[in-house]
Design an enzyme around this catalytic site. Structure first.
Site, PDB file in Angstrom:
ATOM      1  N   CYS A 117      -2.048   9.004   2.757  1.00  0.00           N
ATOM      2  CA  CYS A 117      -1.383   8.810   1.313  1.00  0.00           C
ATOM      3  C   CYS A 117      -2.630   8.838   0.250  1.00  0.00           C
ATOM      4  O   CYS A 117      -2.313   8.904  -0.818  1.00  0.00           O
ATOM      5  CB  CYS A 117      -1.394   7.140   1.620  1.00  0.00           C
ATOM      6  SG  CYS A 117      -2.780   6.042   2.288  1.00  0.00           S
ATOM      7  N   GLU A 173       0.858  -1.153  -0.027  1.00  0.00           N
ATOM      8  CA  GLU A 173      -0.085   0.199   0.017  1.00  0.00           C
ATOM      9  C   GLU A 173       1.014   1.202  -0.160  1.00  0.00           C
ATOM     10  O   GLU A 173       1.331   1.652   0.981  1.00  0.00           O
ATOM     11  CB  GLU A 173      -0.890  -0.071   1.195  1.00  0.00           C
ATOM     12  CG  GLU A 173      -1.798  -1.374   1.175  1.00  0.00           C
ATOM     13  CD  GLU A 173      -2.944  -1.449   0.306  1.00  0.00           C
ATOM     14  OE1 GLU A 173      -2.971  -0.487  -0.881  1.00  0.00           O
ATOM     15  OE2 GLU A 173      -3.352  -2.477  -0.055  1.00  0.00           O
TER      16      GLU A 173
END
Length: 480
Positions: free
Chosen positions: A259, A225
């Site tokens: 993110c 990720e």
């Protein structure tokens, strides 16, 4: 020199102990390779109670690690989604575990086929500093739902949070079920080299490449990720107030240290100035002051603060217009507070347009047609998230079908991450694989196909010696 030797010895001891814990977990898994649904649900519920019990300690620890972290952001973006993820998995894990019946071809009857979902074994979880609770608990929920044991490497940048998480999980689980690992970069490197049955890493793309190389030596499957530059596209006719307040929230939360935060905006050229003014008003309304405002989070540490200041200096030197939202015109020196800041007249020579920002800086780029905006995105590495703001459903469908990103929001930002019934994960430079919900259960399970035959053997007509009427009949039926 003495301090250096002591540091090296401490890290070596941490690595040695980590390897022992891994072997203990692997041995424990061999003794109990298929936890029942009741056992998994019990573990999840115990985890829920642990998070609730320690929530104030977690809020305080994360605040200490950041220097100032909004308590409400910790509740909304870490504690609440962690609890919701536990609730979602607990209600469904029994159904997820049921073998899936599959069809058996006529030529292979009588028989049955099914897919059995087995735990993989010992799962490694590498946690970043930006959401140190949610990005530990979320993957752990996935691992436990699938029946695995887990080792969690906490970030060295959030040591207070690591202490509380270690204490919390130690109260709930034995180390042979869930263990927390702390330590500096050397420990993290050694952690990624353990022969896990699955490894989940959340963090920077550059570090993700190293993690994947280390995992490859053990043929360990990975879920990465990562991040990247997630664009927000403004349509030609969306009300700018609607778009601006949603972008402002998604960008300023955690001071942009997210993110999936919007990394830059693509806006019709004729609307750029108006969008900048509207965004500035949205930031000002949300954060009328900054220096002593508990709602606005600091940059996590001096290194990240200096990195972002370097982006601003570089952009200004290369001709960008810098528009900080500091409505009270406060002196922020002596803090790690960076105001929500818009950047106009940017170009690809600027660092802020080449690197993931991971802070409250938001460039706005003009576009002349939607085609050119989509080409701009397609020419670059695939982002973790993509945001489109516009109420034209034809354009919405086009964006969904013709762009690639790990996930997407239409007329919103960042909230797709909190949807437990959708997979979350990147694509290309923004990552690989996914977790959350059912897809996470599948990621951390082995879907083993099982073909079952009892006493009668219907396949005997195709055994050697070949030939005869029955085999010819089989050919007539199936070679067509």
């Amino acid at each position: 020199m003495v301090a250096d030797i002591a540091y090296i010895q401490e890290q070596q001891q941490s690595i040695s102990r980590m390897q022992q814990v891994f072997e203990t977990q692997r041995a424990a898994f061999r003794k109990a390779p298929m936890p029942s649904a009741d056992e998994r649900i019990q573990q999840l519920q115990a985890l829920k109670q642990g998070v609730l019990k320690h929530q104030q300690a977690l809020i305080e620890a994360i605040n200490d690690d950041f220097g100032r972290r909004s308590a409400d952001e910790t509740r909304l973006a870490e504690i609440m989604p962690s609890l919701e993820g536990i609730h979602y998995a607990s209600k469904r894990v029994r159904r997820w575990m049921k073998p899936s019946r599959r069809k058996v071809g006529l030529a292979f009857q009588p028989a049955k086929a099914q897919v059995v979902y087995q735990p993989l074994g010992v799962v490694g979880i590498i946690v970043p500093w930006n959401y140190p609770l949610f990005l530990a608990i979320g993957p752990l929920v996935t691992a436990l739902s699938a029946g695995n044991r887990a080792m969690i490497k906490m970030s060295e940048s959030t040591p207070r949070t690591a202490e509380v998480v270690t204490r919390m999980l130690g109260e709930i689980f034995s180390e042979e079920q869930v263990a927390v690992v702390t330590g500096e970069a050397d420990v993290g490197v050694a952690f990624s080299k353990l022969p896990f049955d699955h490894l989940l890493f959340t963090g920077a793309t550059s570090i993700g490449r190293h993690v994947m190389r280390a995992a490859a030596d053990n043929l360990t499957p990975v879920t990465l990720e990562l991040g990247g530059k997630s664009p927000a596209i403004i349509s030609a006719d969306v009300p700018l107030t609607d778009a601006a307040e949603r972008i402002a929230f998604g960008k300023a939360m955690n001071a942009g240290q997210t993110c999936v935060a919007p990394d830059y905006i693509l806006c019709p050229r004729s609307r750029v100035e108006e969008l900048a003014e509207t965004l500035h008003r949205s930031f000002t309304r949300m954060y009328p002051t900054l220096r002593d405002n508990a709602d606005f989070t600091q940059i996590v540490n001096p290194r990240q603060y200096q990195r972002l200041q370097g982006y601003l200096t570089d952009a200004a030197e290369k001709g960008a217009r810098i528009l900080p939202a500091n409505p009270a015109n406060e002196d922020l020196s002596g803090t790690r507070i960076i105001p929500p800041t818009l950047l106009l007249d940017v170009n690809d020579e600027m660092t802020v347009m080449r690197e993931e920002i991971f802070g409250p800086l938001l460039p706005i780029l003009p576009y002349d047609s939607l085609d050119s905006a989509l080409d701009y995105i397609a020419d670059r590495p695939r982002p973790l998230a993509l945001y489109y703001f516009g109420y034209n459903k034809v354009e919405q469908q086009r964006l969904m079908e013709q762009t690639h990103a790990g996930g997407m929001c239409v007329n919103d930002a960042v909230f797709h991450v909190a949807q437990d019934d959708m997979p979350f994960g990147g694509v290309g430079d923004s990552g690989m694989g996914h977790y959350h919900g059912y897809e996470g259960f599948l990621t951390m399970s082995k879907a083993k196909g099982v073909y079952i035959k009892q006493r009668y053997n219907g396949a005997k007509p195709i055994y050697p010696p070949y030939g005869g009427k029955l085999l010819n009949l089989v050919y007539k039926l199936f070679l067509r």
